[in-house]
Enzyme design. Structure first.
Site, mmCIF file in Angstrom:
data_model
loop_
_atom_site.group_PDB
_atom_site.id
_atom_site.type_symbol
_atom_site.label_atom_id
_atom_site.label_comp_id
_atom_site.label_asym_id
_atom_site.label_seq_id
_atom_site.Cartn_x
_atom_site.Cartn_y
_atom_site.Cartn_z
ATOM 1 N N ASN A 1 0.679 -1.159 -0.088
ATOM 2 C CA ASN A 1 0.041 0.080 -0.002
ATOM 3 C C ASN A 1 0.827 1.108 -0.008
ATOM 4 O O ASN A 1 1.493 1.529 1.162
ATOM 5 C CB ASN A 1 -0.783 0.018 1.096
ATOM 6 C CG ASN A 1 -1.872 1.206 1.260
ATOM 7 O OD1 ASN A 1 -1.836 1.928 0.400
ATOM 8 N ND2 ASN A 1 -2.737 1.262 2.202
ATOM 9 N N LYS B 1 3.673 0.826 2.985
ATOM 10 C CA LYS B 1 3.271 -0.164 3.976
ATOM 11 C C LYS B 1 3.225 -1.603 3.136
ATOM 12 O O LYS B 1 2.742 -1.885 2.134
ATOM 13 C CB LYS B 1 1.878 -0.091 4.583
ATOM 14 C CG LYS B 1 1.682 1.351 5.191
ATOM 15 C CD LYS B 1 0.238 1.437 5.739
ATOM 16 C CE LYS B 1 0.239 2.774 6.610
ATOM 17 N NZ LYS B 1 -1.269 3.132 6.959
ATOM 18 N N ASP C 1 -9.847 0.770 -4.728
ATOM 19 C CA ASP C 1 -10.592 1.345 -3.717
ATOM 20 C C ASP C 1 -11.845 1.658 -4.062
ATOM 21 O O ASP C 1 -12.910 2.055 -3.568
ATOM 22 C CB ASP C 1 -10.149 2.604 -3.064
ATOM 23 C CG ASP C 1 -9.522 2.456 -1.751
ATOM 24 O OD1 ASP C 1 -10.075 1.509 -0.974
ATOM 25 O OD2 ASP C 1 -8.733 3.206 -1.438
ATOM 26 N N GLY D 1 -10.686 8.787 9.436
ATOM 27 C CA GLY D 1 -9.374 8.673 9.693
ATOM 28 C C GLY D 1 -8.774 9.944 9.127
ATOM 29 O O GLY D 1 -9.680 10.885 9.234
ATOM 30 N N ASP E 1 -4.326 16.450 13.531
ATOM 31 C CA ASP E 1 -4.532 15.210 14.394
ATOM 32 C C ASP E 1 -5.584 15.455 15.557
ATOM 33 O O ASP E 1 -5.501 16.457 16.351
ATOM 34 C CB ASP E 1 -3.025 15.101 15.321
ATOM 35 C CG ASP E 1 -3.128 13.505 15.746
ATOM 36 O OD1 ASP E 1 -4.168 13.382 16.373
ATOM 37 O OD2 ASP E 1 -1.837 13.016 15.924
#
EC number: 2.7.2.1
Length: 385
Positions: free
Chosen positions: A9, A16, A144, A204, A277
């Site tokens: 990914n 990743k 996706d 996210g 964040d």
């Protein structure tokens, strides 16, 4: 030797890699969780969350990441790589299911780069490097956008002349691999059947919501691009197109500047002026931080209302992804603003991130289900072996 598959990914500054063991043609376990990232002028290499090395960037960062991984991989003599799986953000109009890679498909996917300019180039670069280096094994692509192929035409069309729809300017939807995992693994995780009319909130750094009816995607908050829908960590979410015209004509901004603004300088970061964040913003007492959190929640609640209308009702809401599965505060805020639906949250269960966080008396069931995009790709890869 132990047979394994590799799942990749790739992002613009990170890669990743998950290594899964397989047995009896089934995904058995994750052996290695590998993460490589560009940090200042170095590439950091982590294996199972432990930093293994750091090297200075001298050339193409993604190529260096692959070479660094390959150097490590050549030492893993006990593992036999039999296939790789890759997450590709955009499949366009034609790729509605996973496919085995060949040169023709890679060329077709390069044509789609303008549809996902910040993700697709890096996805394809990593795919191509693995395809060239490991010629003797199968390489499988998962998209996706594929999960949303079941969306009816009425949910895909913009109010533009039909000629643009025919050219592929339509709503696609994203985070499909996450939605596929959560919906297909829901029963084994919660011990309950997936309700007929369900909304999954993938919250996210990139966030979207999906209306699922009878296990299939009906429509979602993201449309033509990953900018659409709810506000995100650094992305705007829904934006009046007139704003972009104004930025061009009156602020005299270039396309590059606008792209940077919409993708990287807006959202939680832009509103708060402090951080992208959510954990930081929740604990910060400044007015702008609080407003950013409230706007994030407000936009999600509005989107849930739209999806309920599309579903013609609602049985269940599922929270997933980094914020969705870890932030009890955000789940409580969203659920509180949906109390008119008869939603009642068990405070203790919500604080513990339990799978079912709604009370028995709640008219709408509310769940927390961790997503696992790497595993769903691995399972798709196994169907080809």
């Amino acid at each position: 030797m132990k047979d394994v598959i590799l799942i990749a990914n790739a992002g613009s500054s990170s890669l990743k890699i998950s290594i899964f063991g397989i047995q009896n043609k089934k995904v058995k376990d994750k052996i290695y969780n590998i993460f490589l990232e560009k940090n200042n002028n170095k590439i950091l290499f982590y294996i199972n969350q432990k930093q293994e090395s750091a090297i200075s960037i001298k050339d193409n960062a993604i190529e260096m990441m692959i070479n660094l991984f390959e150097e490590w991989w050549t030492k893993q003599s006990a593992l036999n790589l039999i296939a790789t799986g890759h997450r590709i953000v955009h499949g366009g109009k034609n790729f509605n299911k996973p496919v085995i890679v060949n040169e023709k498909i890679i060329k077709e996917l390069r044509v789609l780069i303008p549809l996902s300019p910040l993700h697709q180039p890096y996805n394809l670069q990593v795919l191509d490097l693995f395809f060239q280096k490991y010629k003797d094994i199968s390489h499988i692509i998962c998209f996706d956008t594929s999960f949303h192929y079941t969306n009816p035409p009425i949910t895909k069309a913009f109010g533009l002349p039909k000629q643009y729809y025919d050219k592929g300017i339509m709503r696609y939807g994203f985070h499909g691999l996450s939605y596929q995992y959560v919906s297909s693994h829901f029963k084994e995780i919660t011990m309950e059947d997936l309700p007929t009319k369900t909304i999954i909130a993938h919250l996210g750094s990139g966030s979207s919501l999906c209306a699922i009816k009878n296990g299939l995607s009906l429509t979602s908050s993201m449309g033509f691009s990953v900018l659409d829908g709810v506000m995100m960590a650094t992305r705007t979410g829904n934006l009046d197109p007139g704003v972009v015209l104004y930025l061009i004509n009156h602020e005299k901004m270039t396309m590059k500047e606008i792209t940077e603004l919409l993708y990287k300088k807006s959202g939680l970061l832009g509103i708060s002026g402090e951080s992208s964040d959510m954990r930081t913003l929740i604990t910060n007492n400044s007015h702008d931080s609080k407003f950013a959190v409230e706007l994030f929640v407000y936009r999600i609640v509005l989107e849930i209302g739209k999806l309920i209308a599309a579903l013609e009702g609602i049985d269940c809401i599922i929270f997933t992804a980094g914020i969705g599965q870890n932030s009890a505060v955000i789940r409580e805020m969203i659920s509180g603003k949906l109390s008119w639906l008869g939603i009642k949250i068990d405070y203790g269960k919500n604080q513990k991130n339990e799978h079912r966080i709604s009370t028995k008396g709640s008219k709408v069931k509310v769940f927390v289900v961790p997503t696992n995009e790497e595993l769903i790709i691995a399972e798709e890869v196994m169907k080809f072996l």
